[in-house]
Design an enzyme around this catalytic site. Sequence first.
Site, mmCIF file in Angstrom:
data_model
loop_
_atom_site.group_PDB
_atom_site.id
_atom_site.type_symbol
_atom_site.label_atom_id
_atom_site.label_comp_id
_atom_site.label_asym_id
_atom_site.label_seq_id
_atom_site.Cartn_x
_atom_site.Cartn_y
_atom_site.Cartn_z
ATOM 1 C CG ASP A 43 -1.829 1.142 1.335
ATOM 2 O OD1 ASP A 43 -1.559 2.182 0.699
ATOM 3 O OD2 ASP A 43 -2.837 1.025 2.050
ATOM 4 C CB VAL A 44 1.750 3.808 -2.570
ATOM 5 C CG1 VAL A 44 2.241 2.854 -3.639
ATOM 6 C CG2 VAL A 44 0.367 4.361 -2.891
ATOM 7 C CE1 TYR A 98 -7.458 10.951 -10.027
ATOM 8 C CE2 TYR A 98 -8.087 12.608 -11.649
ATOM 9 C CZ TYR A 98 -7.346 11.491 -11.292
ATOM 10 O OH TYR A 98 -6.502 10.915 -12.220
ATOM 11 C CE LYS A 149 -3.830 11.824 -10.320
ATOM 12 N NZ LYS A 149 -2.682 10.894 -10.432
ATOM 13 C CB ALA A 155 -9.450 3.095 -22.702
ATOM 14 C CB THR A 199 -18.475 8.234 -7.653
ATOM 15 O OG1 THR A 199 -17.505 8.586 -8.655
ATOM 16 C CG2 THR A 199 -17.870 7.158 -6.772
#
Length: 258
Positions: free
Chosen positions: A58-59, A150, A154, A184, A194
């Site tokens: 798990d990073v 999100y 980024k 993709a 969501t």
Amino acid sequence: MAQANEVVLVTGGGSGMGRETARRFAARGAQVALFDVNTAGMEETAQGFDSVHAWSVDVTDFAAVKAAVAEVEERLGPVDKLYNAAAIMPFGILTEQDNGIIHKQMAINYGGLVNITQAVLPGMLQRGRGDFVSFASMAGWIPMLKTGAYTATKFAVRAFTETLYHENLNSGVRFACVCPPAVATPLLKQGQATDWPKMLDGEQGDPIAPAVVIDAIEDCLARGKFFVYPTRDAKIGVFMRRLFPGLIWKQVHQVEGF
Ligand SMILES: NC(=O)c1ccc[n+]([C@@H]2O[C@H](COP(=O)([O-])OP(=O)(O)OC[C@H]3O[C@@H](n4cnc5c(N)ncnc54)[C@H](O)[C@@H]3O)[C@@H](O)[C@H]2O)c1
């Protein structure tokens, strides 16, 4: 091009662009280490290659990341190339999105980058060579309705990677910050499951193939270009955002209807 026996470490190597990266370098003779929480996905990535090795990591767990990097370097040798692709992408309106999910996105998408950087980059700097590839996104430049959490991750990835690049100019390590449009991969399904913004339907064209992104990364690394925009539209989108952010917001509000 990868040299035979080069060591390539790919986070998020159990799916999507991480998988494309891993299999491409393995096909060229590299030793590839995958870090992911998706063990079944890593098995699929490794299919047909003895040189692809999986670590369930798990990073977000810095101690686990450091221990796994040490194991990779002991078993396979120093990391020559790092592709940090691990991420999640649930969408939602910011006041409605689950608080834990918002924090989790930052912990994985940004915190994971911090962890893998501190575990791998010092070695590359000491050796004076290596490729460091960070996956931001067009979302790292262009905020939209429903993608705020999100997008914030980024923006953070882009700022962190850009600073790293400038802190280590002339170190011999090559840096790339990748800013793709929709690609993709299974990641899109998380957004679609969501609160998917209408803007992402049709407005940007069909999602591109992972291979197009990995080609663009290799091309930019070879040409010394830090920001990787895999399509002309991605480049234009970022240009428009920098010059005319109000125009983009106007279009976003029109399309989303609020
Ligand atoms: N697909 C797109 O449209 C798109 C566009 C722009 C940028 N990106 C970025 O490119 C990168 C690769 O995305 P993808 O589309 O290949 O995604 P993907 O969902 O196909 O793969 C991401 C991988 O990360 C892994 N992961 C998630 N949480 C983890 C954790 N805590 N520790 C370790 N691994 C974890 C997942 O299990 C998965 O295998 C991501 O950083 C993504 O944000 C994707």
